[in-house]
Scaffold this active site. Structure first.
Site, PDB file in Angstrom:
ATOM      1  N   CYS A 110      44.463 -53.629  26.940  1.00 12.81           N
ATOM      2  CA  CYS A 110      45.103 -52.922  25.816  1.00 12.81           C
ATOM      3  C   CYS A 110      45.931 -53.844  24.928  1.00 12.81           C
ATOM      4  O   CYS A 110      46.949 -53.430  24.357  1.00 12.81           O
ATOM      5  CB  CYS A 110      45.969 -51.772  26.326  1.00 12.81           C
ATOM      6  SG  CYS A 110      45.093 -50.600  27.365  1.00 12.81           S
ATOM      7  N   GLY A 115      40.909 -58.382  29.340  1.00 12.90           N
ATOM      8  CA  GLY A 115      41.068 -57.111  30.026  1.00 12.90           C
ATOM      9  C   GLY A 115      40.567 -55.924  29.211  1.00 12.90           C
ATOM     10  O   GLY A 115      40.232 -56.030  28.026  1.00 12.90           O
ATOM     11  N   HIS A 116      40.548 -54.766  29.871  1.00 13.04           N
ATOM     12  CA  HIS A 116      39.972 -53.542  29.303  1.00 13.04           C
ATOM     13  C   HIS A 116      40.675 -53.089  28.027  1.00 13.04           C
ATOM     14  O   HIS A 116      41.889 -53.193  27.882  1.00 13.04           O
ATOM     15  CB  HIS A 116      40.021 -52.417  30.333  1.00 13.04           C
ATOM     16  CG  HIS A 116      41.399 -51.920  30.641  1.00 13.04           C
ATOM     17  ND1 HIS A 116      42.007 -50.914  29.927  1.00 13.04           N
ATOM     18  CD2 HIS A 116      42.296 -52.284  31.589  1.00 13.04           C
ATOM     19  CE1 HIS A 116      43.194 -50.674  30.416  1.00 13.04           C
ATOM     20  NE2 HIS A 116      43.413 -51.496  31.424  1.00 13.04           N
ATOM     21  N   ASP A 117      39.852 -52.628  27.087  1.00 12.17           N
ATOM     22  CA  ASP A 117      40.316 -52.005  25.837  1.00 12.17           C
ATOM     23  C   ASP A 117      41.071 -52.953  24.915  1.00 12.17           C
ATOM     24  O   ASP A 117      41.696 -52.509  23.948  1.00 12.17           O
ATOM     25  CB  ASP A 117      41.191 -50.781  26.139  1.00 12.17           C
ATOM     26  CG  ASP A 117      40.418 -49.672  26.822  1.00 12.17           C
ATOM     27  OD1 ASP A 117      39.638 -48.991  26.147  1.00 12.17           O
ATOM     28  OD2 ASP A 117      40.579 -49.493  28.052  1.00 12.17           O
TER      29      ASP A 117
END
Length: 308
Positions: free
Chosen positions: A237, A217-219
């Site tokens: 995150c 997932g993102h970041d």
């Protein structure tokens, strides 16, 4: 996400058509989410629960939906809809540019790198030396790939973050303006999906090896020399420190940390942050020895009840 050149508070306020608090020439260098903000960044906040966190963060400009006291050394942008206006900034400074070719002319591909047929490489992508990109891989704009990287067929780097605001009219998408970064000697299996950061980078560090059909997932930041087996889903995150091993069909919550050298056994749900150097199993997650003892005790208890 950093702007190509510094902006002023007045310029951003004019773009958004909002009121501002602070000197009109106050410098603005970019936008970022709360967990990665730095001096010069704008952060947005639209719920009283998070006002204090945003105002005390490293961000020096806060896009907020209420007039509040401005902390010393910071500035405010007062908006009736910070989520909408954060998207407006992303569109202005990192607009989507449609591609007309399979490999962008702005892409940089290092010496000795092999690009197999039917690969898509977007604008401003950088790929290092001696890497192999197998058929049907898709690499979105601005991705950064190091040396000696292998990416197997059908893997996608840089799809949008799964990040929405629930409105009466439906789900409103937060536009992703970040990147995917793969460091040297990373291997990705077939049909993996690595989402770009919302404003920062989704990063996989040097020497990490990822099996087929893994989602990141993102970041999220995955450390050096990690091993991640098939059908694992890593939320946004997440911080995975160096030399972590994650076996098949593991899932994680967002915003957690998995400590250095941890081993996550198959089909575990990582519901909270865990310390390094230990083995874990189960949902909710526990140290594997303790979890297996619990399971044995439950089995023994049920057997005793059945045969008193």
């Amino acid at each position: 996400m950093k702007f190509k050149k510094p902006q002023t508070l007045l310029q951003i306020a004019t773009l958004l058509d909002v009121e501002y608090v602070g000197p009109k020439n106050f410098q603005v260098l970019g936008i970022n989410e709360i967990h990665v903000v730095e001096k010069g960044d704008i952060v947005f906040v639209d719920h009283p629960k998070y006002y204090d966190k945003a105002l005390k963060s490293a961000a020096t400009t806060v896009l907020i939906n209420k007039k509040v006291d401005c902390p010393e050394g910071k500035s405010l942008l007062i908006s009736d809809d910070p989520f909408r206006d954060f998207n407006k900034i992303t569109k202005q400074f990192n607009p989507f540019i449609a591609s007309k070719v399979s490999i962008s002319e702005s892409a940089i591909i290092g010496e000795g790198t092999i690009i197999q047929p039917n690969v898509f490489i977007g604008n401003n992508v950088s790929i290092g030396k001696n890497s192999v990109i197998h058929p049907n891989v898709t690499i979105y704009d601005n991705s950064v790939i190091g040396n000696n990287v292998t990416i197997h067929a059908n893997t996608v780097l840089g799809a949008d973050a799964f990040y929405y605001k629930n409105r009466a009219t439906g789900f409103d998408k937060l536009i992703s303006g970040g990147r995917v970064v793969l460091e040297d000697n990373v291997d990705l299996g077939a049909s993996c999906t690595i989402d770009k950061g919302v404003t920062g980078d989704t990063t996989i560090k040097e020497g990490t090896k990822i099996d087929n059909q893994v989602h990141v997932g993102h970041d999220t930041v995955i450390g050096k020399k990690c091993l991640i087996a098939s059908q694992t889903g890593i939320a946004g995150c997440v911080i995975i420190e160096d030399e972590v091993t994650i076996w098949g069909q593991v899932g994680t919550n967002s915003g957690i940390t998995i400590g250095k050298g941890a081993i996550i056994l198959g089909q575990t749900g990582v519901t909270k942050s865990v310390a390094g150097g230990k083995s874990y199993f189960g949902t909710p997650i526990s140290e594997s020895r303790e979890k297996l003892k619990e399971m044995a005790e439950i089995k023994r208890f049920l057997k005793d009840r059945k045969n008193p």
